[in-house]
Write a protein that holds these residues in place. Structure first.
Motif, PDB file in Angstrom:
ATOM      1  N   GLU A  47      48.737  46.387  39.771  1.00 44.51           N
ATOM      2  CA  GLU A  47      48.176  47.288  38.760  1.00 44.51           C
ATOM      3  C   GLU A  47      46.989  46.640  38.051  1.00 44.51           C
ATOM      4  OE1 GLU A  47      49.592  49.602  34.649  1.00 44.51           O
ATOM      5  OE2 GLU A  47      50.935  48.196  35.654  1.00 44.51           O
ATOM      6  N   VAL A  48      47.144  45.416  37.547  1.00 44.71           N
ATOM      7  CA  VAL A  48      46.069  44.789  36.786  1.00 44.71           C
ATOM      8  C   VAL A  48      44.885  44.426  37.670  1.00 44.71           C
ATOM      9  CG1 VAL A  48      47.608  43.938  34.974  1.00 44.71           C
ATOM     10  CG2 VAL A  48      47.051  42.455  36.923  1.00 44.71           C
ATOM     11  N   CYS A  49      45.134  44.237  38.981  1.00 44.36           N
ATOM     12  CA  CYS A  49      44.048  43.922  39.913  1.00 44.36           C
ATOM     13  C   CYS A  49      43.373  45.187  40.457  1.00 44.36           C
ATOM     14  CB  CYS A  49      44.570  43.105  41.088  1.00 44.36           C
ATOM     15  SG  CYS A  49      45.054  41.422  40.673  1.00 44.36           S
ATOM     16  N   GLY A  50      43.969  46.346  40.211  1.00 44.36           N
ATOM     17  CA  GLY A  50      43.411  47.569  40.770  1.00 44.36           C
ATOM     18  C   GLY A  50      43.520  47.620  42.276  1.00 44.36           C
ATOM     19  N   THR A 187      35.393  42.286  35.553  1.00 50.31           N
ATOM     20  CA  THR A 187      36.801  42.544  35.253  1.00 50.31           C
ATOM     21  C   THR A 187      37.641  41.994  36.407  1.00 50.31           C
ATOM     22  OG1 THR A 187      36.813  44.684  36.369  1.00 50.31           O
ATOM     23  CG2 THR A 187      36.183  44.663  34.027  1.00 50.31           C
ATOM     24  N   LEU A 188      38.935  41.894  36.202  1.00 45.54           N
ATOM     25  CA  LEU A 188      39.805  41.451  37.290  1.00 45.54           C
ATOM     26  C   LEU A 188      39.748  42.413  38.478  1.00 45.54           C
ATOM     27  CD1 LEU A 188      41.900  39.630  38.594  1.00 45.54           C
ATOM     28  CD2 LEU A 188      43.650  40.649  37.111  1.00 45.54           C
ATOM     29  N   PRO A 189      39.774  43.739  38.288  1.00 46.65           N
ATOM     30  CA  PRO A 189      39.638  44.629  39.449  1.00 46.65           C
ATOM     31  C   PRO A 189      38.305  44.474  40.172  1.00 46.65           C
ATOM     32  CG  PRO A 189      40.637  45.827  37.629  1.00 46.65           C
ATOM     33  CD  PRO A 189      40.173  44.501  37.077  1.00 46.65           C
ATOM     34  N   GLU A 190      37.223  44.266  39.446  1.00 50.35           N
ATOM     35  CA  GLU A 190      35.926  44.053  40.094  1.00 50.35           C
ATOM     36  C   GLU A 190      35.934  42.765  40.913  1.00 50.35           C
ATOM     37  OE1 GLU A 190      32.833  46.255  37.010  1.00 50.35           O
ATOM     38  OE2 GLU A 190      33.500  44.210  36.583  1.00 50.35           O
ATOM     39  N   PHE A 191      36.531  41.732  40.352  1.00 54.61           N
ATOM     40  CA  PHE A 191      36.651  40.471  41.071  1.00 54.61           C
ATOM     41  C   PHE A 191      37.492  40.652  42.333  1.00 54.61           C
ATOM     42  CE2 PHE A 191      39.537  36.882  41.814  1.00 54.61           C
ATOM     43  CZ  PHE A 191      38.637  35.868  42.132  1.00 54.61           C
ATOM     44  N   ALA A 192      38.647  41.297  42.193  1.00 53.97           N
ATOM     45  CA  ALA A 192      39.561  41.463  43.319  1.00 53.97           C
ATOM     46  C   ALA A 192      38.913  42.242  44.453  1.00 53.97           C
ATOM     47  CB  ALA A 192      40.837  42.169  42.855  1.00 53.97           C
ATOM     48  N   ALA A 193      38.079  43.221  44.111  1.00 54.10           N
ATOM     49  CA  ALA A 193      37.451  44.059  45.135  1.00 54.10           C
ATOM     50  C   ALA A 193      36.477  43.276  46.003  1.00 54.10           C
ATOM     51  CB  ALA A 193      36.724  45.228  44.470  1.00 54.10           C
ATOM     52  N   ALA A 212      50.172  33.300  42.041  1.00 54.46           N
ATOM     53  CA  ALA A 212      50.379  34.614  42.642  1.00 54.46           C
ATOM     54  C   ALA A 212      49.258  34.872  43.638  1.00 54.46           C
ATOM     55  CB  ALA A 212      50.405  35.700  41.568  1.00 54.46           C
ATOM     56  N   LEU A 213      49.569  34.773  44.922  1.00 48.21           N
ATOM     57  CA  LEU A 213      48.592  35.026  45.970  1.00 48.21           C
ATOM     58  C   LEU A 213      48.450  36.529  46.181  1.00 48.21           C
ATOM     59  CD1 LEU A 213      46.796  34.108  48.401  1.00 48.21           C
ATOM     60  CD2 LEU A 213      48.904  34.141  49.772  1.00 48.21           C
ATOM     61  N   VAL A 214      47.199  36.987  46.234  1.00 50.44           N
ATOM     62  CA  VAL A 214      46.905  38.402  46.460  1.00 50.44           C
ATOM     63  C   VAL A 214      46.022  38.502  47.704  1.00 50.44           C
ATOM     64  CG1 VAL A 214      45.886  40.506  45.498  1.00 50.44           C
ATOM     65  CG2 VAL A 214      46.973  38.827  43.965  1.00 50.44           C
ATOM     66  N   ILE A 215      46.517  39.158  48.732  1.00 53.26           N
ATOM     67  CA  ILE A 215      45.697  39.484  49.898  1.00 53.26           C
ATOM     68  C   ILE A 215      45.391  40.973  49.802  1.00 53.26           C
ATOM     69  CG2 ILE A 215      45.543  39.564  52.414  1.00 53.26           C
ATOM     70  CD1 ILE A 215      47.322  37.153  52.596  1.00 53.26           C
ATOM     71  N   THR A 216      44.122  41.285  49.582  1.00 50.01           N
ATOM     72  CA  THR A 216      43.740  42.647  49.209  1.00 50.01           C
ATOM     73  C   THR A 216      43.712  43.605  50.390  1.00 50.01           C
ATOM     74  OG1 THR A 216      41.382  42.129  49.446  1.00 50.01           O
ATOM     75  CG2 THR A 216      42.376  41.792  47.268  1.00 50.01           C
ATOM     76  N   ARG A 217      43.647  43.074  51.609  1.00 48.73           N
ATOM     77  CA  ARG A 217      43.544  43.924  52.799  1.00 48.73           C
ATOM     78  C   ARG A 217      44.894  43.935  53.532  1.00 48.73           C
ATOM     79  NH1 ARG A 217      38.354  41.575  55.819  1.00 48.73           N
ATOM     80  NH2 ARG A 217      39.194  42.955  57.455  1.00 48.73           N
ATOM     81  N   PRO A 218      45.614  45.050  53.485  1.00 47.55           N
ATOM     82  CA  PRO A 218      46.959  45.102  54.076  1.00 47.55           C
ATOM     83  C   PRO A 218      46.989  44.732  55.554  1.00 47.55           C
ATOM     84  CG  PRO A 218      46.550  47.037  52.714  1.00 47.55           C
ATOM     85  CD  PRO A 218      45.241  46.313  52.818  1.00 47.55           C
ATOM     86  N   GLU A 219      45.919  45.015  56.287  1.00 47.21           N
ATOM     87  CA  GLU A 219      45.916  44.729  57.725  1.00 47.21           C
ATOM     88  C   GLU A 219      45.937  43.239  58.031  1.00 47.21           C
ATOM     89  OE1 GLU A 219      41.464  45.177  56.649  1.00 47.21           O
ATOM     90  OE2 GLU A 219      43.414  45.950  55.991  1.00 47.21           O
ATOM     91  N   LEU A 220      45.732  42.394  57.010  1.00 53.07           N
ATOM     92  CA  LEU A 220      45.732  40.946  57.212  1.00 53.07           C
ATOM     93  C   LEU A 220      47.081  40.300  56.905  1.00 53.07           C
ATOM     94  CD1 LEU A 220      42.306  39.996  55.556  1.00 53.07           C
ATOM     95  CD2 LEU A 220      42.766  40.554  57.950  1.00 53.07           C
TER      96      LEU A 220
END
Length: 343
Positions: A47-50, A187-193, A212-220
């Protein structure tokens, strides 16, 4: 009395984080991250990462996260491009290379940042099929020298990576201080994108431990848990990490702590300059780098904990002071009062 400025993990955890762990301590939870706290924390981070479709996984520390994530994202013959001062290259004893991957270093400026034009010669050289193939670019935000990537800088790097078949991985051990810095314009969402993968550092920003590791692309993400398990990075009592990160992202606590650390570092930098101490770099985050005369270091040793960073010349050493969520004005002012003026 010694003032503690050696690093941002000398103190245990923010009281609210400890309270959250204690509240769940004896209620009983399923292990290995299959618990309600981990599930809620992952949802909160998405949510906070968008990033509603992102994979979120918790690991114990920065080196572990860097190694597991980068090794997972790369094919066996691929390498990671890294600033020469990057933590993956400079401070992890070859842990990533022990997985069979090579690090290709790029010279960074004193701020520790790199730009797309620096990568072009490396990519050209490694078109040779007898060499490793660059597969990702590793950077840190904030960098090891305290600098922050702007939105324009990160956008340029992200676009270059995607145009050249590279993943962009960001070490976020000090992401809280980076995004809370006055030098930051994202912002955090802008960074994450702009990232394919990054992590939100808890160890250096108010947690007992944990990233907390975030991989933004589900296919990876297919098979990540197995890789995590294979490299010994799955925690049995995973709910402790979930409870901590829920607390970190309640009422903006994570960024409040980052701002506190940055503000105290700015106060320390200003005070040192007023006393005639020279800065090695101007840091907009929680690390302060000072060119200390070697004959004044016994004074430093007596009054505070700090770290020797690198030699400067025959008579000076660059030393590092680090502020954290627990650093207060009394700590900064006390240290400044104990140090001599330099003319």
């Amino acid at each position: 009395m010694k003032y503690w400025f050696r690093n941002d993990y000398s103190f245990g955890a923010h009281p609210k984080v400890l309270e959250a762990v204690c509240a769940a301590n004896l209620e009983g939870n399923i292990g290995y991250g299959d618990d309600k706290y981990t599930d809620r924390a992952k949802d909160r981070i998405r949510e906070v990462c968008g990033c509603p479709d992102a994979m979120v996984e918790f690991l114990a520390g920065g080196t572990q996260t860097n190694v597991v994530a980068c090794a997972f994202l790369l094919k066996p013959w691929e390498a990671a491009i890294c600033p020469h001062s990057g933590h993956l290259n400079g401070h992890e004893v070859g842990a990533f290379e022990a997985t069979g991957h090579k690090i290709l270093t790029v010279e960074a400026d004193a701020d520790g940042k790199i730009a797309p034009d620096q990568l072009v010669p490396l990519l050209e050289l490694h078109k040779d099929p007898h060499l490793t193939k660059p597969g990702l670019v590793y950077i840190s935000n904030a960098t090891e020298n305290g600098a922050v990537y702007t939105k324009a800088e990160l956008t340029a790097l992200s676009e270059f990576c995607h145009a050249n078949g590279l993943y962009l991985f960001v070490d976020g051990a000090r992401l809280g201080c980076a995004l809370a810095s006055d030098a930051n314009d994202m912002t955090l969402p802008e960074f994450a994108a702009l990232c394919d993968a990054f992590y939100i550092g808890g160890t250096k920003n108010g947690a007992m431990f944990g990233e907390a590791l975030v991989i933004t692309r589900p296919e990876l993400t297919d098979g990540f848990f197995r890789m995590k398990k294979r490299l010994g990075a799955v925690m049995e009592k995973g709910w402790i990490q979930g409870a901590q990160f829920l607390a970190l992202f309640e009422d903006d606590l994570y960024f409040k702590m980052g701002r506190q650390a940055n503000q105290m570092a700015a106060r320390l930098q200003a005070g040192l300059k007023a006393k005639g101490w020279r800065l090695w770099v101007e840091s907009p985050t929680n690390q302060v780098f000072v060119i200390a005369p070697n004959d004044k270091k016994p004074v430093l040793d007596e009054v505070c904990q700090y770290e020797d960073w690198c030699p400067y010349d025959e008579t000076h050493t660059v030393v590092r002071f680090v502020c954290c969520f627990h650093t207060g004005e009394a700590d900064v002012d006390g240290l400044l009062a104990a140090l001599p003026n330099l003319d």
